[in-house]
Design an enzyme around this catalytic site. Sequence first.
Site, PDB file in Angstrom:
ATOM      1  N   GLU A   1      -0.708   2.007   8.780  1.00 57.55           N
ATOM      2  CA  GLU A   1      -1.791   1.647   9.706  1.00 57.55           C
ATOM      3  C   GLU A   1      -1.400   0.483  10.608  1.00 57.55           C
ATOM      4  O   GLU A   1      -1.944   0.338  11.709  1.00 57.55           O
ATOM      5  CB  GLU A   1      -3.064   1.303   8.915  1.00 57.55           C
ATOM      6  CG  GLU A   1      -4.299   1.141   9.802  1.00 57.55           C
ATOM      7  CD  GLU A   1      -5.571   0.794   9.035  1.00 57.55           C
ATOM      8  OE1 GLU A   1      -5.541   0.850   7.788  1.00 57.55           O
ATOM      9  OE2 GLU A   1      -6.577   0.468   9.679  1.00 57.55           O
TER      10      GLU A   1
ATOM     11  N   ARG B   1     -14.728  12.059  13.646  1.00 55.97           N
ATOM     12  CA  ARG B   1     -15.422  10.809  13.336  1.00 55.97           C
ATOM     13  C   ARG B   1     -16.021  10.120  14.545  1.00 55.97           C
ATOM     14  O   ARG B   1     -17.154   9.656  14.501  1.00 55.97           O
ATOM     15  CB  ARG B   1     -14.435   9.857  12.665  1.00 55.97           C
ATOM     16  CG  ARG B   1     -14.053  10.362  11.304  1.00 55.97           C
ATOM     17  CD  ARG B   1     -13.019   9.498  10.661  1.00 55.97           C
ATOM     18  NE  ARG B   1     -12.787   9.989   9.306  1.00 55.97           N
ATOM     19  CZ  ARG B   1     -11.898   9.476   8.474  1.00 55.97           C
ATOM     20  NH1 ARG B   1     -11.148   8.461   8.855  1.00 55.97           N
ATOM     21  NH2 ARG B   1     -11.756   9.961   7.273  1.00 55.97           N
TER      22      ARG B   1
ATOM     23  N   ALA C   1       2.337   2.842   2.433  1.00 55.51           N
ATOM     24  CA  ALA C   1       3.554   2.686   3.233  1.00 55.51           C
ATOM     25  C   ALA C   1       4.474   1.646   2.608  1.00 55.51           C
ATOM     26  O   ALA C   1       5.688   1.855   2.519  1.00 55.51           O
ATOM     27  CB  ALA C   1       3.187   2.294   4.663  1.00 55.51           C
TER      28      ALA C   1
ATOM     29  N   GLY D   1       0.840  -1.202   0.000  1.00 54.80           N
ATOM     30  CA  GLY D   1       0.000   0.000   0.000  1.00 54.80           C
ATOM     31  C   GLY D   1       0.868   1.242   0.000  1.00 54.80           C
ATOM     32  O   GLY D   1       2.021   1.200  -0.424  1.00 54.80           O
TER      33      GLY D   1
ATOM     34  N   SER E   1     -17.258   9.027   1.450  1.00 52.79           N
ATOM     35  CA  SER E   1     -16.191   9.877   1.984  1.00 52.79           C
ATOM     36  C   SER E   1     -16.705  10.915   2.970  1.00 52.79           C
ATOM     37  O   SER E   1     -17.737  11.544   2.783  1.00 52.79           O
ATOM     38  CB  SER E   1     -15.491  10.604   0.852  1.00 52.79           C
ATOM     39  OG  SER E   1     -14.693  11.631   1.391  1.00 52.79           O
TER      40      SER E   1
END
Lengths: 637, 260
Positions: free
Chosen positions: A425, A330, A44, A42, A284
Site C-alpha cells: 500500500e 467502493r 508486503a 505486513g 467486510s
Amino acid sequence: MNLDSRAPSGLLEKKWDKHRFELKLVNPANKRKYTVIMVGSGLAGAGGAASLAELGYQVKCFCYQDSPRRAHSIAAQGGINAAKNYRNDGDSVFRLFYDTIKGGDFRAREANVYRLAQISVNIIYQCVALGVPFAREYGGLLDNRSIGGAQVSRTFYARGQTGQQLLLGAYQALERQIGLGTVQMFSRHEMLEVIVIDGRARGIVVRDLVTGDVETHVGDAVCLATGGYASVFHLSTNAKGCNATAVWRAHKKGAGFANPCFTQIHPTCIPVTGENQSKLTLMSESLRNDGRVWVPGTPGDRRPPNEIPEDERDYYLERMYPSFGNLAPRDIASRAAKRVCDEGRGVGPAGYGVYLDFADAIERLGEQAIREKYGNLFEMYERITDENPYRVPMRIYPASHYTMGGLWVDYNLMSTIPGVFVLGEANFSDHGANRLGASALMQGLADGYFVIPYAIGSYLAGVKPAAPADDHPEMRAAVTAVRDRLSTLLGIKGQRTPTAFHRELGRIMWEYCGMARNRSGLETALQKIPALREEFWQNLNVTGENAELNQALEVAGRVADFLELGELMCRDALAREESCGGHFREEYQTEEGEARRDDAGFCHVAVWEYTAPDRTPLRHQEPLVFENVQLATRSYK
Amino acid sequence: MNLTLQVWRQKNAQSPGRFVTYQAADISPDMSFLEMLDVLNERLIQKGEDPIAFDHDCREGICGACGVVIDGTAHGPRRRTTTCQLHMRSFRDGDEVTLEPWRARAFPVIKDLIVDRSAFDRIIAAGGFVSAPIGSAPDGNAIPVRKENADLAFDAATCIGCGACVAACPNASASLFVAAKITHLGMLPQGQPERMERALSMVAQMDAEGFGSCTNHGECEAVCPKGIPVAFIARMNADFIKASLTKGRRVAQAGEATAG
C-alpha cells in the site's frame, strides 16, 4: 525528477517474463554480502523479508508494533483475488487485469497491473503451501466468492479473517528465517529518517520505542512496506498506529509522492457514534454479496426498519446500478450513500447511515449459512453497536479505509531515490484512482513474495556491498535531525495534546478532501492546514521525555508528518481537475452525478517533488499509455 | 457515567509499580474501554501528567496487541471479547475498576500496562511454521483438504497471540497458544512432514521461556477472545508424546533410508 517507468516494451503477456530474463542476477555466493533493510512487517514487508532471506540476503526487518504479527494487514476481512477461474465462470488473467484497470478508472500503469494479475495465481499456491486455512468445499477443493466490482467469483477467503490468515502465513515464514538467523527482527522500532549518501539509500535512522535510543542501521537497499496513510483522516478503519512517517521522511529526502489525493472511502463501516471515537470499524465488503443496501424512500422517515414496508424502501444501489447492484465498486457505493444521506434519507441517530439488510438472504439460505459465512463479522457488529444483525438490519456508512496514492515507483518498485524500494500500500502503483475489493492483499503479497526478490537484484547487482562509515557526515546529519526534532516536540510544552491536533486535521480532511471535493473547499483546507501546523509547533503538549517508552511522543511525530501530507493531498486534489475513482470533484460530474474523467488533460500520474519547508512542491507527470485497453467511461449500470 | 479506576503504574521494567487511583468522569456507555482510557490520558496530558501506557493497535479485536487485566479477568468481563472491543456499557455508573498488566514471568512489564510478549515470537520461530520456500508451491488444489479439517485448522489458526491465556493461567502456561498453532498446522496435509519436530521444538522453547505447565484449570479457554478450546492442548500433548516416543526410531529410519 526522473520518472522513467522502466516498464518493458513488447506484448503485455510477455512483459514480466521478458523483464525477469533481462534483470541482472546476484551470484548466490555474493547475496549474503548484501544487507537489505525492510521497514514494515505486513503482507508486503513480512513476505518480502522472508523471501529475500530465503534467497540469501542479510535482512533487517523493523516494525513499530511489539510483534511483526500485529501489522494491519491482519485486519483485512473479505479475501484475496486470483485469476484461477476455478468457478468456470469466465475469469482469466486478462479479465482480472481489465477489471483492475477499469476499477482504478484508468489511472494505473498497464504493465504493473498485468503483472499483478499474472502473479495472483502463484500467491494462492504459496499461501496454501504455508498452511493458510482457506475456505474449502466438501470435496476438499478451494472455495471462492465474489466481491465488489467483479462479476466473477475469484476471491479466496478464510471466513471473515482472510488478512489474518495470510499475514500469519507470511509471519510464520518470517519467523522461520528469524530462527535461522537470516533475518534480524527489530520490533518496537520506528523508522524516523532515511540515510541518503551520494544520491542513493544507505540506511535508516530508527527510534527504539522502549528506550528512546536513536540508532542507525546501514544497508545496501532500503525497502519501505509501511502501509498507507488513511489515518490522516484521524477516524479511519486503519489501526491506531498506522502512519505515514516512513514514506513522508523518504519523500522529503527525494522520493516522489504519486497521486496523494487518491484515497478510498469504504462504503461499509459502522457509523460514527461520538466525539471521542478513536477509530471506525469496517464491515467486510463481502457482506454486500448477501446483504441489500437500502434507505427509506422519503426524507425524515424515522420509523424502525421493520415497520417500513417493502414499497417504501429505496434499494438505491440496485435501482441505480442494475447490473452490479449491491456489488457496485467502493467509490460508487460510498458516494451513493453520501447522496441519499445528504437528501435526508439517512438512518440512525445522526442520520448518517444506511441499512445493510440480511433478511432476504436469511430467508433464502437460512440463518446457519449466513452464520458460517459471516459469523465473526456479525458478532463484531453486535459487540460494537449492541444490536443483533440477524434480527435488525446493520447500519453502515462510508469511512476512510485505504490509500491508492503513495510513493512513486518504477516497474522494479524503486522510488526516485536509488536504493529505496516501496512495496504494498505504501507505493502507488497498481490500483489507479480506486482499488477493488480483495486486491490489497493480492498486491501486498505479490510485491513481497514475487516482485521484490527479482527486482532488487537488478539494483544490487550494480552496487558494491559496503557499509558507509558510522561517522560519515550524512549519517551524523540524519541522526542529529532526528534528535533535534524529538527534542523540539518535547520542548514546546503548549496546551494541546497530539491527538487534539490529529482530530482537528482529520475533520478538515474529511470535510474538504473526503468523498467529494471542490475548488473552494480545497482552497479553504489549504489555508486551514498550514495554520493548524503552525499552531502545532507552538502549542503542542507532549509529556515525559525521550529516554523512555513515550506514546504521546510517538503520536506527536506522526501527527507532525500528517500535517504536511494532508496539505499535499489537498494540493493534489486541487490540481487534478477531473473526477476519477475515489477522487470526486463536484465541478466535474455528469448530469446523473457520475464522475467525469478528463483523459485529454489528466491521463497521467501526478508526482510531487518536495522542495523546501514552506515552499510549494513541484508537480511532475508520468503519462499513462494504454495499449491494451480502450479508455472507456466506467459504467456499472 | 463516572468510574473510579485503580491503575497499575510502573515507570519501566526496573522500577517497582503501584496502583494509582484516577477518576474517569463523563464517560459515554458507547465508548470502548480503550476510548475511555484515551479520554483519561488526554486529561492527564493537559494536566502535565504522564499518560497511562497501554498496547493497542487495530481496535477491532484482531491484531492481538491490546490486553488489560480488568478486575482480575484478562480482557475484562465480556466473554470472547478483546479489551479494545469491550464497551463501557458493560460497566455501571459508579463502578470501581482495577486495571493491571498481564502477569507472568515470561511476560516482563515494560511500562504500566505494557508487557513484553516476544517469547511468543520465539516459540513460533522455533517451529510454528511450514517450511515452504517462496516459489516452491504446487497448485493450491493439488492436495484436497477435507472441509472439516480445514475448518478445524481455521478454528485453531484464529488465535491472535494476545497472551490472555497466559495471564489467566495460575501456572502462567502458554499451552493454549502453542497448542493452537500445533493444531492449526497439524490438521493440514501441508503441516504433516514437520509435525513431530514442530511439537518437540515448540514445547522445548515454551519451557525455555519460563512458561509454566498445564494442569487443566481451563482458565485460558474462558478468557480467550477467539474461544480457542482447551481440547487443543490434548492434541498438542498427543503430538508431543508421540514425537518423544518415536524420536530415536524416526532418526534411525531416516538413516536407513539414506544408507539404503
